[in-house]
Design an enzyme around this catalytic site. Structure first.
Site, PDB file in Angstrom:
ATOM      1  N   HIS A 229       0.801  -1.234   0.000  1.00 25.38           N
ATOM      2  CA  HIS A 229       0.000   0.000   0.000  1.00 25.38           C
ATOM      3  C   HIS A 229       0.832   1.282   0.000  1.00 25.38           C
ATOM      4  O   HIS A 229       0.278   2.366  -0.069  1.00 25.38           O
ATOM      5  CB  HIS A 229      -0.938   0.027   1.208  1.00 25.38           C
ATOM      6  CG  HIS A 229      -0.223   0.298   2.498  1.00 25.38           C
ATOM      7  ND1 HIS A 229       0.474  -0.656   3.170  1.00 25.38           N
ATOM      8  CD2 HIS A 229      -0.074   1.442   3.207  1.00 25.38           C
ATOM      9  CE1 HIS A 229       1.012  -0.133   4.253  1.00 25.38           C
ATOM     10  NE2 HIS A 229       0.709   1.142   4.303  1.00 25.38           N
TER      11      HIS A 229
HETATM   12  C1  UD1 Z   1      -2.086   5.336   5.939  1.00 21.43           C
HETATM   13  C2  UD1 Z   1      -0.819   5.806   6.632  1.00 21.43           C
HETATM   14  C3  UD1 Z   1       0.258   4.731   6.503  1.00 21.43           C
HETATM   15  C4  UD1 Z   1      -0.239   3.402   6.983  1.00 21.43           C
HETATM   16  C5  UD1 Z   1      -1.506   3.046   6.247  1.00 21.43           C
HETATM   17  C6  UD1 Z   1      -2.046   1.744   6.723  1.00 21.43           C
HETATM   18  C7  UD1 Z   1      -0.301   8.200   6.616  1.00 21.43           C
HETATM   19  C8  UD1 Z   1       0.563   9.235   6.024  1.00 21.43           C
HETATM   20  N1  UD1 Z   1      -0.280   7.017   6.017  1.00 21.43           N
HETATM   21  O1  UD1 Z   1      -1.825   5.236   4.557  1.00 21.43           O
HETATM   22  O2  UD1 Z   1       1.376   5.112   7.272  1.00 21.43           O
HETATM   23  O3  UD1 Z   1       0.757   2.425   6.777  1.00 21.43           O
HETATM   24  O4  UD1 Z   1      -2.472   4.084   6.468  1.00 21.43           O
HETATM   25  O5  UD1 Z   1      -3.208   1.393   6.065  1.00 21.43           O
HETATM   26  O6  UD1 Z   1      -0.970   8.462   7.594  1.00 21.43           O
HETATM   27  N2  UD1 Z   1      -9.392   4.571   2.019  1.00 21.43           N
HETATM   28  C9  UD1 Z   1     -10.566   3.857   2.132  1.00 21.43           C
HETATM   29  N3  UD1 Z   1     -10.979   3.517   3.382  1.00 21.43           N
HETATM   30  C10 UD1 Z   1     -10.312   3.879   4.495  1.00 21.43           C
HETATM   31  C11 UD1 Z   1      -9.112   4.613   4.374  1.00 21.43           C
HETATM   32  C12 UD1 Z   1      -8.672   4.937   3.127  1.00 21.43           C
HETATM   33  O7  UD1 Z   1     -11.181   3.520   1.157  1.00 21.43           O
HETATM   34  O8  UD1 Z   1     -10.738   3.549   5.604  1.00 21.43           O
HETATM   35  C13 UD1 Z   1      -8.876   4.911   0.660  1.00 21.43           C
HETATM   36  C14 UD1 Z   1      -9.117   6.346   0.292  1.00 21.43           C
HETATM   37  O9  UD1 Z   1      -9.417   6.413  -1.047  1.00 21.43           O
HETATM   38  C15 UD1 Z   1      -7.778   6.999   0.541  1.00 21.43           C
HETATM   39  C16 UD1 Z   1      -6.793   5.871   0.293  1.00 21.43           C
HETATM   40  O10 UD1 Z   1      -7.478   4.676   0.666  1.00 21.43           O
HETATM   41  O11 UD1 Z   1      -7.583   8.091  -0.286  1.00 21.43           O
HETATM   42  C17 UD1 Z   1      -5.540   5.985   1.074  1.00 21.43           C
HETATM   43  O12 UD1 Z   1      -5.816   6.158   2.470  1.00 21.43           O
HETATM   44  P1  UD1 Z   1      -4.929   7.151   3.378  1.00 21.43           P
HETATM   45  O13 UD1 Z   1      -5.432   7.099   4.793  1.00 21.43           O
HETATM   46  O14 UD1 Z   1      -4.815   8.465   2.715  1.00 21.43           O
HETATM   47  O15 UD1 Z   1      -3.497   6.551   3.342  1.00 21.43           O
HETATM   48  P2  UD1 Z   1      -2.999   5.076   3.483  1.00 21.43           P
HETATM   49  O16 UD1 Z   1      -2.371   4.695   2.211  1.00 21.43           O
HETATM   50  O17 UD1 Z   1      -4.067   4.187   4.052  1.00 21.43           O
END
Ligand code: UD1
Length: 398
Positions: A229
């Site tokens: 991820h």
């Molecule tokens: C975040 C953390 C990372 C951690 C990871 C674990 C930061 C900078 N990054 O990254 O350190 O290793 O979480 O998962 O804080 N989304 C969903 N559902 C959710 C959350 C996210 O669909 O519950 C989708 C959204 O489209 C979002 C994308 O996933 O834009 C990425 O999520 P985001 O929380 O921005 O970053 P992670 O890659 O999850």
């Protein structure tokens, strides 16, 4: 009897297993009538949300319902961090905690410590801000292109107490000029949670749901688990394709199960890579295919059951490098660096980088090797208790 307020913050999936051990240690502390008693206030920022990325973890790990949910959701780094800060400030002012505990390295960690570092509210000791405590402090990948590295550096700089999981963290913090008195080697709260839930995870039905016993004739360790991820791996077409091609080649030799993070799912669809996968919205027995078997993100107990029985794990996660170390499952890390060098020096984890040939070579090599479970110093299930007892002594004597 004196009562102190401890506020605990969690925001994203890897935070939940860390705070589970702390909230449970606070409960034990209060239950055994140790002094001072602790009023616990749990804040969920809502950085991760929904059943798969949040609610199932609270349920599986018995984490109490949050007292406050900031419901920030997803957006760019700046917007998400700013939104957490805006919504967290009134919460601090309302609850006026004595101690703020933040864990790990996600945007919620840095946002809440930044707000707390500049706040002031009236208390018995005049106008004060909370004692800021960073759990899992001092880890460094020395790669500032990782958003988490920036979050770690800033959070550590703002924290009054730095609770570390491994010796490298103390070295890093001392090199950055942090006073020795602020650093406490307490152990690993994520490992506390793993050890506590290991037996319960054995009851998970995931192996039979995936038809693994049947496929392998009750012979487990017949599959590899992949998680991916990191933005540096999945947000660029070329990098993602290189890794997926390595996995496809590996899938000629071993079944690959890929519980996929939503970020990665979005990118695979956007880049048109879906044909490399068998996609399933629910758990189905594995079909005989050399494509990668992709399932939605798993809950904690199912994932622990799956990794415990895997022959190999390939990942770009930080926490999974630690969990496989304790489980004694070989881990191939799809990154050039790690902020958790203890997982490499114990022999459980290798850094494969992101080039196809290296990933494949190391994965094939590691599949044939046995690694023993390793428990680095203080990865003993007691980190949460050490944290809570140390903090209660400190607040009582301050
Ligand atoms: C975040 C953390 C990372 C951690 C990871 C674990 C930061 C900078 N990054 O990254 O350190 O290793 O979480 O998962 O804080 N989304 C969903 N559902 C959710 C959350 C996210 O669909 O519950 C989708 C959204 O489209 C979002 C994308 O996933 O834009 C990425 O999520 P985001 O929380 O921005 O970053 P992670 O890659 O999850």
């Amino acid at each position: 009897m004196s009562v102190y307020k401890f506020m605990v913050v969690a925001g994203a999936r890897p935070n939940f297993m860390k705070i589970a051990s702390i909230t449970s240690a606070i409960e034990d502390h209060n239950h055994s009538r140790r002094v001072p008693q602790i009023e616990r206030i749990l804040v969920h920022t809502g950085q991760h949300y929904g059943e798969q990325m949040s609610a199932s973890f609270f349920r599986d790990l018995g984490i109490p319902s949050p007292d406050v949910d900031l419901e920030v959701g997803s957006s760019s780094h700046a917007q998400q961090t700013a939104e957490i800060m805006k919504r967290f400030e009134p919460v601090l002012l309302e609850h006026t905690p004595d101690v703020l505990i933040v864990v790990g390295d996600v945007n919620s960690t840095v946002a809440c410590s930044l707000v707390a570092s500049k706040i002031e509210y009236p208390s018995q000791r005049g106008r004060v801000r909370p004692l800021i405590v960073h759990v899992e402090a001092g880890l460094r990948s020395f790669d500032r292109s990782m958003p988490e590295e920036i979050n770690r550096i800033v959070t550590d700089a703002l924290s009054d107490l730095l609770f570390i999981t491994e010796e490298s963290a103390a070295t890093n913090l001392k090199l950055e000029g942090v006073a020795q008195a602020k650093i406490h080697w307490v152990g690993n709260t994520m490992v506390d949670t793993l050890l506590k839930h290991r037996d319960k995870a054995k009851e998970s039905k995931i192996l039979s749901q995936l038809g693994l016993q049947q496929v392998a004739g009750h012979e487990l360790r017949s599959f590899a688990v992949v998680t991916l991820h990191r933005p540096s791996n999945v947000d660029k077409r070329e990098s993602l394709e290189e890794i997926l091609d390595a996995l496809l080649m590996l899938s000629q030799k071993i079944k690959i199960l890929f519980p996929m993070h939503p970020r990665t799912t979005h990118r695979i669809r956007e880049f048109g890579f879906s044909s490399k996968f068998e996609f399933y919205e629910s758990l189905q027995p594995l079909v005989d295919s050399t494509r990668i078997h992709c399932i939605p993100p798993l809950g904690y107990l199912d994932f622990l059951c799956l990794t415990s029985n895997a022959k190999l794990v390939l990942t770009d996660s930080g926490g999974i490098q630690e969990e496989t170390t304790v489980l004694g499952v070989p881990c191939v890390t799809l990154r050039e660096n790690t902020e958790r060098p203890i997982t490499v020096s114990t022999g459980n984890n290798v850094l494969a980088g992101t080039k196809k040939e290296n990933i494949l070579r190391l994965a094939l090599e590691r599949m044939e090797q046995k690694v023993r479970p390793n428990r680095p110093k203080y990865w003993d299930g007691e980190a949460g208790t050490r944290i809570v007892e140390l903090l209660s002594r400190l607040v009582e004597s301050s």
